[in-house]
Design an enzyme around this catalytic site. Structure first.
Site, short mmCIF file in Angstrom:
data_model
loop_
_atom_site.label_atom_id
_atom_site.label_comp_id
_atom_site.label_asym_id
_atom_site.label_seq_id
_atom_site.Cartn_x
_atom_site.Cartn_y
_atom_site.Cartn_z
N HIS A 72 34.44 25.23 12.76
CA HIS A 72 35.21 26.39 12.26
C HIS A 72 36.63 25.96 11.93
O HIS A 72 37.16 26.29 10.85
CB HIS A 72 35.21 27.48 13.33
N GLU A 73 37.25 25.22 12.86
CA GLU A 73 38.63 24.78 12.63
C GLU A 73 38.70 23.74 11.51
O GLU A 73 39.70 23.68 10.79
CB GLU A 73 39.23 24.23 13.91
N HIS A 100 39.21 25.42 8.32
CA HIS A 100 40.60 25.74 8.02
C HIS A 100 41.39 24.48 7.65
O HIS A 100 42.21 24.48 6.73
CB HIS A 100 41.29 26.40 9.23
#
Length: 423
Positions: A24-25, A28
């Protein structure tokens, strides 16, 4: 051995969840760096740092509480000097603290490599990158589960025969119950049902539908046994069946149990399952405060919880442990863990799209509002407006965080003292 298997299941869930958070990170991190934003930290977890290493301008590491993650981007918000200092009061102090923390990411200047200066579409891409990574991971996991392993399906191969005709569906046999029609018909375990009453069948559900619709009527069964087809006749007995609405009907009963096998699904089954789960999870998230309240009531009163209600990480771990320690083939347990991880990634995807700070959806709303203000000014030939300062929303963010903490605590307590069980 069961306890060890339970622990293994919990560990697999924790590792899988940590990997999901890490990806998920990454969702980003990659677009942020691609668009030139300076990223100071990439961290999995919260609290004290357990391990970290700096590569270039970014510090990568793990923290003590593995319940999330974050990346620290320079200039998430405009510098505080653009708006001046806040006044007194608890929330005003929080706003000023947020602005001070944001200013520290600017390295003392208002450089170009800051998040708030990105075009609106780039800010949206950066913030949606995390949730979309979870969606992609869920699609991959569902595809492996459904197209790689397969969907456990009741086939037309007979596994066993019932000993009797029960009074109702699911009832235990008694000495007074007559023998099942399947035995009188000459069916045997291992027979493959080819057709029922002249209708070819490829699944047990198709065969069962014809049998249940024909109580008391003689049916012709074509079965394959030892490589050769045989024709048998059977008359389904009549038993009572009660549906979910409490309606009782009379159905046909032959007394055969099917063999369950994994049947590989088309490659489109994974994405389809993922988006179906998105809709189901979105419905739960939409009613989350109500469902958490219901869970709290069930916890206090001791009532059985809604199996389709929300869970905490603790509850998900318990389910993973139950799956891993179940008395089932290893493939079944692997499939269960994969399905659970896929569902968790769908939950991460939907939850992070909630349009409230500090969630990713809240940052998307801020970026869109900033873009709308600029478009409005350009349309009416007005001076460009100042960048939207989301630190003003810190009081609302504080309320959201407190609400999430309270709901999380309720779910954790419920998962400990009134857990949802698969078995």
């Amino acid at each position: 051995m069961t306890v060890i298997a339970f622990v293994v299941g919990v560990v697999l869930l924790v590792v899988g969840l940590a990997a999901s958070i890490a990806l998920h990170e990454v969702g980003h991190l990659v677009p942020a760096k691609t668009f030139g934003v300076r990223v100071g930290q990439y961290m999995i977890g919260f609290g004290p740092t357990l391990w970290s290493r700096r590569r270039g301008e970014t510090e990568y590491g793990f923290k003590a509480i593995p319940l999330g993650g974050y990346i620290s981007m320079a200039g998430m918000y405009p510098p505080s000097r653009a708006e001046g200092r806040a006044g007194g009061g608890f929330f005003a102090t929080m706003v000023q603290d947020a602005r001070t923390a944001n200013d520290e990411t600017l390295d003392g200047d208002d450089g170009e490599r800051v998040f708030y200066r990105l075009p609106v579409y780039q800010r949206v891409i950066v913030m949606l990158g995390g949730p979309l990574m979870n969606l992609v991971l869920a699609i991959v996991l569902f595809t492996v589960l459904l197209s790689g392993i397969g969907l456990q399906t009741a086939t037309t191969t007979v596994a066993s025969l019932s000993e009797c005709v029960p009074a109702t569906v699911g009832a235990e046999c008694t000495a007074q119950d007559p023998a099942a029609p399947s035995q009188a018909a000459g069916l045997e375990p291992g027979d493959v049902i080819v057709s029922v009453d002249g209708t070819p069948v490829s699944t047990f559900a198709e065969a069962s539908a014809i049998i249940q619709a024909s109580p008391g009527e003689q049916l012709t069964l074509v079965v394959e046994r030892d490589g050769a087809q045989q024709t048998l006749t059977a008359t389904p007995a009549t038993i009572s069946s009660t549906d979910a609405d409490g309606q009782t009907t009379q159905i046909g009963f032959l007394g055969i149990a099917p063999t369950a096998e994994y049947v590989r699904q088309p490659i489109t089954a994974g994405p389809q399952a993922a988006f179906e789960n998105v809709a189901a999870v979105a419905e739960v998230i939409w009613q989350l405060p109500i469902k958490v309240w219901d869970t709290a009531v069930d916890l206090v009163t001791g009532q059985e919880r809604d199996p389709n209600g929300p869970l905490s990480v603790v509850g998900a771990g318990v389910l993973a442990g139950e799956v891993a320690s179940a008395d089932a083939p290893v493939l079944n347990r692997v499939a269960g863990i994969l399905g659970l991880l896929a569902s968790l990634n769908i939950a991460l995807f939907v939850f992070n799209l909630i349009p409230l700070l500090p969630l990713d959806g809240g940052h998307v709303v801020v970026a869109l509002w900033d873009g709308l203000k600029r478009a409005w000014a350009k349309l009416f030939r007005r001076p460009p407006p100042k960048p939207v300062d989301a630190t003003k929303l810190v009081p609302l963010t504080f309320v959201v965080v407190i609400g999430l903490i309270v709901m999380g605590a309720v779910l954790i307590l419920a998962d400990i003292f009134n857990p949802v069980s698969l078995f």
